[in-house]
Design an enzyme around this catalytic site. Structure first.
Site, mmCIF file in Angstrom:
data_model
loop_
_atom_site.group_PDB
_atom_site.id
_atom_site.type_symbol
_atom_site.label_atom_id
_atom_site.label_comp_id
_atom_site.label_asym_id
_atom_site.label_seq_id
_atom_site.Cartn_x
_atom_site.Cartn_y
_atom_site.Cartn_z
ATOM 1 N N ALA A 190 47.374 28.163 36.644
ATOM 2 C CA ALA A 190 47.881 29.457 36.204
ATOM 3 C C ALA A 190 48.678 29.392 34.906
ATOM 4 C CB ALA A 190 48.751 30.073 37.307
ATOM 5 N N LYS A 191 48.888 28.205 34.358
ATOM 6 C CA LYS A 191 49.654 28.076 33.116
ATOM 7 C C LYS A 191 48.836 28.589 31.926
ATOM 8 C CE LYS A 191 52.942 25.925 35.352
ATOM 9 N NZ LYS A 191 54.137 26.683 35.799
#
Length: 368
Positions: A190-191
């Site tokens: 999710a970064k």
């Protein structure tokens, strides 16, 4: 609508990612294969540092950094009270003591004034040796490194950048990952730049720190794999994840532009009773998350309004680090602003594959 839409991203580059994975499967070098060293070179070039050392995850990157700096028993490491647990977890893992300080209410990042107060109080109390500061670039926004560097130099402290959320951010054109004595990031899916599993990296211009980190990520390896010259970890980035990141890195500048476009839309159009994370002059966020705080209603009322419109949201973070049960032996300054943020802040959808219609839906959803 997705909070972070990894499937939409995959759809735009699936063919090339499949090709890169197939190449790894063909050559069979699944651990420390050629893609790993290629990725490290490209990441170092992007960030603007001499050394990039990949590892298994962002938490290990922080722990390896502390180990390379020689932080250990009887040492004090100062850090923000408002972050993900990994920021603080690594400190006792190396035998040191966390000292939590408050945040700046406009940026959610570590407050230099609270930090200096903590350093002075720590020295006066004689409870340990002040050794390092871990500053977090929360939600993608760089911490105030110009001021933090002055403080660290004044008190002879190591400065560590926890850039788990900020790859792509910058201060006056200098990229996140290039601040401090050593910096880290995470490639959690999710970064801003994420792989399809766990991954992390360390950045530094210090040759000695780089060599130590390269050794310690492979059990303290020496000249060969069966020579161990120091205590280390098993923390290598899988070659397949490196291959995925190489492909995603090509698309990353375009994605970063879109994140900044969305942030500007939000900042100009969201209802007036929402307080936005603010960037100082010259500071550019990677916008890993877009976080606001409500001032006229409870947080739950805003979340309920979004839910009723089918809009996902998130709370980062509902419990301050100094309030975590596992941190009961840590030291802390009064952290009233961090505690207020833990009660008021919430995040709305932010990813580069949001359509303009999606953006308007979020804006209108909060206005219902």
């Amino acid at each position: 609508m997705e909070f972070i839409d990894l499937q939409a991203q995959l759809a735009t580059m699936r063919e090339n990612i499949d090709r890169r994975i197939a190449k790894v499967l063909d050559h069979g070098q699944f651990i420390m294969g050629p893609e790993v060293s290629e990725l490290e070179e490209r990441l170092a070039d992007y960030v603007g540092v001499e050394h990039c050392i990949s590892c298994a995850n962002g938490t290990d990157a922080l722990q390896l950094s502390l180990m390379a700096l020689g932080v250990g028993a009887n040492d004090i490491v100062f850090t923000t009270a408002f972050s993900f647990f990994a920021t603080a977890e690594v400190i006792p893992l190396v035998g040191a003591t966390p000292y939590f300080v408050d945040i700046n209410e406009e940026t959610y990042n570590i407050c230099p004034i609270s930090l200096e107060q903590a350093i002075i109080a720590c020295k006066a109390a004689g409870k340990g040796i002040p050794r390092a500061v871990i500053a977090v670039d929360l939600f993608g926004m760089p911490a105030n490194y110009p001021e933090l560097r002055l403080i660290c130099d004044k008190y002879d402290l190591h400065l560590i950048e926890d850039g788990a959320q900020s790859f792509g951010g910058s201060i006056s054109g200098k990229k996140c990952g290039s601040f401090g004595d050593i910096a880290t990031t995470s490639f959690f899916p999710a970064k801003p730049l994420g792989c399809y599993g766990d991954g992390g990296a360390i950045f530094t211009n210090n040759q000695d720190l780089a060599e130590q980190c390269r050794s310690m990520r492979v059990h303290g390896k020496g000249d060969h794999k069966y020579q161990n010259i120091r205590i280390g970890l098993n923390s290598r980035l899988d070659t397949i994840q490196a291959a995925i990141l190489l492909e995603k890195l090509q698309q990353f500048p375009t994605e970063l532009e879109r994140r900044n476009y969305i942030s500007k839309k939000y900042a100009s159009a969201l209802r007036a009773d929402l307080v936005h994370q603010k960037a100082s002059a010259g500071f550019t966020s990677a916008w890993a998350l877009y976080t606001v705080s409500g001032i006229s209603e409870s947080r739950q009322s805003y979340l309920d309004r979004l839910s009723a419109q089918g809009i996902p949201s998130g709370i980062y973070y509902p419990v301050c680090l100094h309030r975590q049960p596992a941190m009961q032996d840590a030291l802390a300054e009064p952290c009233k602003k961090a505690e207020a943020a833990s009660q008021k802040a919430f995040s709305i959808p932010m990813h580069p594959y949001m359509s303009d219609q999606d953006i308007d839906h979020v804006i209108n959803g909060l206005s219902q």
